[in-house]
Design a protein around this motif. Structure first.
Motif, PDB file in Angstrom:
ATOM      1  N   LEU A  64       0.840  -1.188   0.000  1.00  0.00           N
ATOM      2  CA  LEU A  64       0.000   0.000   0.000  1.00  0.00           C
ATOM      3  C   LEU A  64       0.879   1.244   0.000  1.00  0.00           C
ATOM      4  CD1 LEU A  64      -2.824   1.360   0.266  1.00  0.00           C
ATOM      5  CD2 LEU A  64      -2.466   1.319   2.751  1.00  0.00           C
ATOM      6  N   LEU A  65       0.638   2.144  -0.938  1.00  0.00           N
ATOM      7  CA  LEU A  65       1.301   3.437  -1.004  1.00  0.00           C
ATOM      8  C   LEU A  65       0.265   4.503  -0.664  1.00  0.00           C
ATOM      9  CD1 LEU A  65       3.121   2.932  -4.440  1.00  0.00           C
ATOM     10  CD2 LEU A  65       4.049   2.456  -2.164  1.00  0.00           C
ATOM     11  N   TYR A  66       0.524   5.282   0.367  1.00  0.00           N
ATOM     12  CA  TYR A  66      -0.438   6.315   0.731  1.00  0.00           C
ATOM     13  C   TYR A  66       0.293   7.630   0.995  1.00  0.00           C
ATOM     14  CZ  TYR A  66       0.844   5.839   5.693  1.00  0.00           C
ATOM     15  OH  TYR A  66       1.519   5.818   6.888  1.00  0.00           O
ATOM     16  N   GLY A  67      -0.417   8.707   0.806  1.00  0.00           N
ATOM     17  CA  GLY A  67       0.173  10.027   1.003  1.00  0.00           C
ATOM     18  C   GLY A  67      -0.574  11.067   0.190  1.00  0.00           C
ATOM     19  N   GLY A 116      -9.919   2.595  -8.368  1.00  0.00           N
ATOM     20  CA  GLY A 116     -10.961   2.011  -7.531  1.00  0.00           C
ATOM     21  C   GLY A 116     -12.352   2.273  -8.050  1.00  0.00           C
ATOM     22  N   ALA A 117     -12.543   3.444  -8.671  1.00  0.00           N
ATOM     23  CA  ALA A 117     -13.878   3.791  -9.179  1.00  0.00           C
ATOM     24  C   ALA A 117     -14.289   2.919 -10.356  1.00  0.00           C
ATOM     25  CB  ALA A 117     -13.907   5.262  -9.594  1.00  0.00           C
ATOM     26  N   ALA A 118     -13.320   2.302 -11.053  1.00  0.00           N
ATOM     27  CA  ALA A 118     -13.649   1.477 -12.227  1.00  0.00           C
ATOM     28  C   ALA A 118     -14.391   0.211 -11.836  1.00  0.00           C
ATOM     29  CB  ALA A 118     -12.370   1.109 -12.974  1.00  0.00           C
ATOM     30  N   PHE A 119     -14.390  -0.154 -10.559  1.00  0.00           N
ATOM     31  CA  PHE A 119     -15.052  -1.373 -10.111  1.00  0.00           C
ATOM     32  C   PHE A 119     -16.422  -1.097  -9.505  1.00  0.00           C
ATOM     33  CE2 PHE A 119     -10.536  -2.092 -10.035  1.00  0.00           C
ATOM     34  CZ  PHE A 119     -10.399  -3.325 -10.647  1.00  0.00           C
ATOM     35  N   THR A 120     -16.786   0.161  -9.412  1.00  0.00           N
ATOM     36  CA  THR A 120     -18.066   0.535  -8.826  1.00  0.00           C
ATOM     37  C   THR A 120     -19.028   0.870  -9.947  1.00  0.00           C
ATOM     38  OG1 THR A 120     -16.898   1.456  -6.926  1.00  0.00           O
ATOM     39  CG2 THR A 120     -19.209   2.076  -7.206  1.00  0.00           C
ATOM     40  N   GLU A 121     -20.042   0.031 -10.123  1.00  0.00           N
ATOM     41  CA  GLU A 121     -20.994   0.214 -11.211  1.00  0.00           C
ATOM     42  C   GLU A 121     -22.425   0.054 -10.715  1.00  0.00           C
ATOM     43  OE1 GLU A 121     -20.563   1.205 -14.159  1.00  0.00           O
ATOM     44  OE2 GLU A 121     -18.392   1.073 -14.409  1.00  0.00           O
ATOM     45  N   LEU A 122     -23.339   0.525 -11.543  1.00  0.00           N
ATOM     46  CA  LEU A 122     -24.768   0.417 -11.223  1.00  0.00           C
ATOM     47  C   LEU A 122     -25.253  -1.023 -11.338  1.00  0.00           C
ATOM     48  CD1 LEU A 122     -27.549   1.782 -10.739  1.00  0.00           C
ATOM     49  CD2 LEU A 122     -27.705   2.094 -13.215  1.00  0.00           C
ATOM     50  N   PHE A 123     -24.703  -1.778 -12.309  1.00  0.00           N
ATOM     51  CA  PHE A 123     -25.183  -3.127 -12.584  1.00  0.00           C
ATOM     52  C   PHE A 123     -24.761  -4.096 -11.481  1.00  0.00           C
ATOM     53  CE2 PHE A 123     -24.571  -0.934 -16.585  1.00  0.00           C
ATOM     54  CZ  PHE A 123     -25.805  -1.111 -17.192  1.00  0.00           C
ATOM     55  N   ILE A 139      -0.603  -5.925 -10.197  1.00  0.00           N
ATOM     56  CA  ILE A 139      -1.938  -5.332 -10.281  1.00  0.00           C
ATOM     57  C   ILE A 139      -1.916  -4.047  -9.460  1.00  0.00           C
ATOM     58  CG2 ILE A 139      -4.368  -5.593  -9.688  1.00  0.00           C
ATOM     59  CD1 ILE A 139      -4.058  -8.586 -10.046  1.00  0.00           C
ATOM     60  N   PHE A 140      -2.105  -2.929 -10.132  1.00  0.00           N
ATOM     61  CA  PHE A 140      -2.066  -1.629  -9.459  1.00  0.00           C
ATOM     62  C   PHE A 140      -3.453  -0.994  -9.502  1.00  0.00           C
ATOM     63  CE2 PHE A 140      -1.461   3.062  -9.904  1.00  0.00           C
ATOM     64  CZ  PHE A 140      -1.114   3.301  -8.579  1.00  0.00           C
ATOM     65  N   ILE A 141      -3.973  -0.661  -8.340  1.00  0.00           N
ATOM     66  CA  ILE A 141      -5.269   0.019  -8.241  1.00  0.00           C
ATOM     67  C   ILE A 141      -5.054   1.362  -7.553  1.00  0.00           C
ATOM     68  CG2 ILE A 141      -7.603  -0.044  -7.314  1.00  0.00           C
ATOM     69  CD1 ILE A 141      -7.572  -3.024  -7.525  1.00  0.00           C
ATOM     70  N   ASP A 142      -5.237   2.429  -8.304  1.00  0.00           N
ATOM     71  CA  ASP A 142      -5.106   3.783  -7.759  1.00  0.00           C
ATOM     72  C   ASP A 142      -6.430   4.202  -7.122  1.00  0.00           C
ATOM     73  OD1 ASP A 142      -3.906   6.145  -7.144  1.00  0.00           O
ATOM     74  OD2 ASP A 142      -3.913   6.964  -9.180  1.00  0.00           O
ATOM     75  N   GLU A 143      -6.343   5.128  -6.176  1.00  0.00           N
ATOM     76  CA  GLU A 143      -7.541   5.598  -5.448  1.00  0.00           C
ATOM     77  C   GLU A 143      -8.334   4.403  -4.933  1.00  0.00           C
ATOM     78  OE1 GLU A 143      -7.541   8.631  -4.871  1.00  0.00           O
ATOM     79  OE2 GLU A 143      -6.253   9.416  -6.439  1.00  0.00           O
ATOM     80  N   VAL A 144      -7.635   3.503  -4.246  1.00  0.00           N
ATOM     81  CA  VAL A 144      -8.263   2.251  -3.812  1.00  0.00           C
ATOM     82  C   VAL A 144      -9.330   2.486  -2.754  1.00  0.00           C
ATOM     83  CG1 VAL A 144      -6.664   1.706  -1.928  1.00  0.00           C
ATOM     84  CG2 VAL A 144      -7.692  -0.151  -3.252  1.00  0.00           C
ATOM     85  N   ASP A 145      -9.363   3.672  -2.151  1.00  0.00           N
ATOM     86  CA  ASP A 145     -10.392   3.961  -1.142  1.00  0.00           C
ATOM     87  C   ASP A 145     -11.791   3.936  -1.744  1.00  0.00           C
ATOM     88  OD1 ASP A 145     -10.792   7.155  -1.820  1.00  0.00           O
ATOM     89  OD2 ASP A 145      -8.716   6.514  -1.970  1.00  0.00           O
ATOM     90  N   ILE A 155      -0.493  -3.894  -5.744  1.00  0.00           N
ATOM     91  CA  ILE A 155      -0.091  -2.580  -5.235  1.00  0.00           C
ATOM     92  C   ILE A 155      -1.311  -1.665  -5.267  1.00  0.00           C
ATOM     93  CG2 ILE A 155       1.470  -0.609  -5.490  1.00  0.00           C
ATOM     94  CD1 ILE A 155       3.372  -2.386  -7.029  1.00  0.00           C
ATOM     95  N   ALA A 156      -1.573  -1.017  -4.156  1.00  0.00           N
ATOM     96  CA  ALA A 156      -2.699  -0.083  -4.065  1.00  0.00           C
ATOM     97  C   ALA A 156      -2.175   1.282  -3.642  1.00  0.00           C
ATOM     98  CB  ALA A 156      -3.737  -0.586  -3.064  1.00  0.00           C
ATOM     99  N   ALA A 157      -2.842   2.332  -4.096  1.00  0.00           N
ATOM    100  CA  ALA A 157      -2.458   3.694  -3.741  1.00  0.00           C
ATOM    101  C   ALA A 157      -3.692   4.473  -3.310  1.00  0.00           C
ATOM    102  CB  ALA A 157      -1.785   4.391  -4.919  1.00  0.00           C
ATOM    103  N   THR A 158      -3.512   5.355  -2.348  1.00  0.00           N
ATOM    104  CA  THR A 158      -4.628   6.160  -1.856  1.00  0.00           C
ATOM    105  C   THR A 158      -4.108   7.426  -1.196  1.00  0.00           C
ATOM    106  OG1 THR A 158      -6.586   6.174  -0.433  1.00  0.00           O
ATOM    107  CG2 THR A 158      -4.673   4.984   0.368  1.00  0.00           C
ATOM    108  N   ASN A 159      -4.956   8.444  -1.176  1.00  0.00           N
ATOM    109  CA  ASN A 159      -4.670   9.652  -0.402  1.00  0.00           C
ATOM    110  C   ASN A 159      -5.313   9.576   0.984  1.00  0.00           C
ATOM    111  OD1 ASN A 159      -3.621  10.643  -2.849  1.00  0.00           O
ATOM    112  ND2 ASN A 159      -5.575  11.544  -3.416  1.00  0.00           N
ATOM    113  N   ARG A 160      -6.208   8.605   1.197  1.00  0.00           N
ATOM    114  CA  ARG A 160      -6.977   8.517   2.432  1.00  0.00           C
ATOM    115  C   ARG A 160      -6.882   7.108   3.017  1.00  0.00           C
ATOM    116  NH1 ARG A 160     -10.980  12.113   3.369  1.00  0.00           N
ATOM    117  NH2 ARG A 160     -10.859  11.151   5.428  1.00  0.00           N
ATOM    118  N   LYS A 161      -5.791   6.823   3.664  1.00  0.00           N
ATOM    119  CA  LYS A 161      -5.634   5.513   4.293  1.00  0.00           C
ATOM    120  C   LYS A 161      -6.657   5.297   5.394  1.00  0.00           C
ATOM    121  CE  LYS A 161      -2.394   2.729   6.996  1.00  0.00           C
ATOM    122  NZ  LYS A 161      -1.159   2.745   7.808  1.00  0.00           N
ATOM    123  N   ASP A 162      -7.070   6.383   6.052  1.00  0.00           N
ATOM    124  CA  ASP A 162      -8.010   6.273   7.159  1.00  0.00           C
ATOM    125  C   ASP A 162      -9.374   5.737   6.745  1.00  0.00           C
ATOM    126  OD1 ASP A 162      -7.955   8.930   5.850  1.00  0.00           O
ATOM    127  OD2 ASP A 162      -9.725   9.298   7.083  1.00  0.00           O
TER     128      ASP A 162
END
Length: 577
Positions: A190-193, A219-226, A249-255, A292-299
């Motif tokens: 996890l990369l955060y900052g 992360g938003a690419a996995f959130t769908e209406l269907f 496998i890298f997922i940005d904005e994983v929050d 590998i995941a990255a986020t600005n909001r680890k909390d």
């Protein structure tokens, strides 16, 4: 991945085009064809002239009347459900028929629409159209080309972090040695900052270091209406990665994908997260896959996602320090032509950009380069960089001050800030200007320093500097303007922080009573304001020289401000305070 293939696009356009033409022709044929248009009075005269014949009057729901006489059809329009039709039928004793719609035309149009829908359904089932779950699940599961970058090419990352990342990757690059030493391969990092600190670059460099296939998504690419689309995408992503090991496998904005679950959950987002947790550590064969995941909001991340076995290593990618900013500056000045004074001031630039991210520093040189090109130069001058810094901090240049009275007031206001700053903290002013930018009519830009622990005296000096603009206006113009409102809020915040933390010049103490807090804040405010007024009075000659220079030049460099403030006061000087 393109949403619709070229072949499917052509088929879809042809089907829709043919359907539209056929529907239009059918509608016109059945609804508007086969009759001579006449007025209602003319139709009544025709019926009257054939009153002995067996006639049939037809009415549709939209008020169209039609009748056939001697193999000739006549049509006219009346208001729907008009009493004129009833009167006509009763008066001439003719047959009457009412139709709600044209059944033949409706059936034909329905058939054409059904044909179009079947065509779309067949294309969709064959995967030609990426709509719905069957197509969406593939969009996040394709390998992404990697830039030619290594860990050594990334500036602003502390050497200790690079060493630890290299050690982690070394285990991954030598699985046999790790197995002999009974060391498990890392599964997740996890990369955060803060934004712009190079988390994505780090992930790409890590993939490059181990020679892995790189799968990148957000992360938003996995959130769908269907229903089921998100979980299906996660499964497809890991399935594809297992076929191309070693893989990252890298997922940005994983929050957006792995946010904490609610107490009474069960929505689609939580099902997607559950699928991710299963794929990371649920009996799956993930050998050769590094997540590998990255986020600005680890909390915001779910505890089950962060636990060891899923995320084995966590790295805090912070804003770069002075040394890191210098590394980033070297990277982004490589290949650019700099003026000698710019090249000589890069160390100062690294010190004065405290709080800037790597992305913002990159943006500085991009903005400076564009300005030079716009002016027909290939050489980046110092004023290009100053323009870029001001634009980054304060925004675009606004209107110029054409009103001379307002311009004079702003010059007095900003000169007050600059004078007190140069006296209480010499060398701290980068520039002073009365050229409006963003929401500010003028501003004094400080030279930012690295992390600094301020004392009570320094905080009070800062309050004095903040109040200096309004006090200078009052001393020279009789009263201050509404422009001091922002200054007052800044001063209030500092004073409130001093009282709440017990930082005073005469000792350390905490105040819990609200009235006593307000009394202490007022005392500190009066103390800072009195100091500002005293300094402005004692340096009235220097202040007036500063006002005149700023009014005339509109922008003064920090060195020029300091030179004016340090001028000796002539014996014959006449001041206006």
């Amino acid at each position: 991945m393109k949403p619709i293939s070229k072949l499917a696009s052509k088929i879809l356009l042809i089907v829709l085009f043919v359907t539209a033409i056929a529907a239009g022709v059918t509608w016109n044929y059945f609804q508007g064809a086969g009759g001579k248009e006449v007025s209602f009075a003319e139709m009544e005269r025709l019926i009257a002239s054939h009153s002995g014949d067996a006639l049939l009057l037809k009415e549709t729901a939209d008020g169209e009347l039609s009748i056939s006489i001697n193999n000739q059809s006549y049509i006219t329009m009346v208001r729907p459900q008009s009493t004129l039709v009833d009167d006509l039928v009763q008066k001439y004793n003719i047959s009457y028929q009412y139709k709600t719609a044209n059944s033949v035309g409706g059936w034909v149009i329905s058939g054409l629409l059904l044909t179009a829908m079947l065509t779309l359904f067949i294309l969709h089932k064959k995967g030609k159209l990426n709509i719905g779950a069957s197509g969406m699940k593939h969009q996040a599961s394709k390998a992404t080309p990697l830039p030619d970058i290594t860990l050594d090419d990334i500036g602003g990352i502390p050497p200790e972090m690079k060493d630890e990342i290299s050690q982690t990757l070394e285990i991954f690059k030598n699985p046999k040695v790790a197995k002999e030493m009974n060391i498990e391969l890392p599964k997740g990092i996890l990369l955060y900052g803060p934004p712009g600190t190079g988390k994505t670059l780090l992930a790409q460099a890590m993939a490059k270091e181990i020679g892995a296939t790189f799968y990148s998504s957000s992360g938003a690419a996995f959130t769908e209406l269907f229903v089921g689309v998100g979980a299906s995408r996660v499964r497809t992503l890991f399935q594809n990665a297992r076929k191309q090991t070693p893989a990252v496998i890298f997922i940005d904005e994983v929050d957006a994908l792995a946010a904490k679950r609610k107490e009474h959950g069960g929505d689609e987002a939580e099902k997607t997260l559950t699928e991710l947790l299963v794929q990371l550590d649920g009996g799956q064969d993930n050998d050769g896959i590094l997540f590998i995941a990255a986020t600005n909001r680890k909390d915001l991340l779910d505890d089950a996602f962060l636990r060891p076995g899923r995320i084995d290593f966590t790295f805090n990618v912070q804003l770069p320090d002075t040394k890191g900013r210098r590394e980033i500056i070297d990277i982004h000045t490589n290949g650019k032509t700099l003026a000698p004074n710019v090249a000589a001031s890069l160390d100062t630039l690294a010190e004065s950009t405290s709080g800037f991210s790597g992305a913002e520093i990159s943006g500085l040189f991009e903005t400076a380069s564009r300005r030079a090109i716009r002016e027909g130069r290939t050489l980046i001058e110092k004023h290009d960089l100053d323009f870029a810094i001001d634009r980054t901090i304060l925004g675009n240049t606004a209107r110029t001050l054409n009103d001379q009275e307002t311009k004079r007031r702003v010059a007095i206001h900003e000169s007050g800030h600059a004078l007190i700053a140069a006296i209480t903290k010499p060398g701290s002013v980068r520039k002073a200007t009365i050229i409006p930018r963003g929401q500010a009519l003028g501003y004094v830009a400080p030279i930012q320093k690295e992390l600094h622990l301020s004392t009570a005296s320094e905080l009070l000096d800062q309050v004095s500097m903040i109040l200096a603009g309004g006090i200078a206006e009052r001393l020279y113009l009789g009263e201050h303007s509404i422009g001091v409102s922002g200054d007052v809020e800044q001063a209030k915040d500092i004073l409130e922080r001093m009282v709440n933390t017990g930082i005073f010049q005469d000792g350390f103490s905490l105040i819990f009573n609200k009235a006593e807090k307000e009394e202490k804040m007022q005392m500190l405010f009066n103390q800072a304001a009195q100091k500002t007024e005293t300094l402005l009075t004692e340096h009235a000659y220097q202040f007036e020289e500063l006002v005149n220079a700023l009014y005339k030049e509109e922008t003064l460099e920090g060195t020029e401000v300091q030179r004016i403030v340090e001028l000796p006061t002539p014996k014959e000087a006449v001041v206006f305070i």
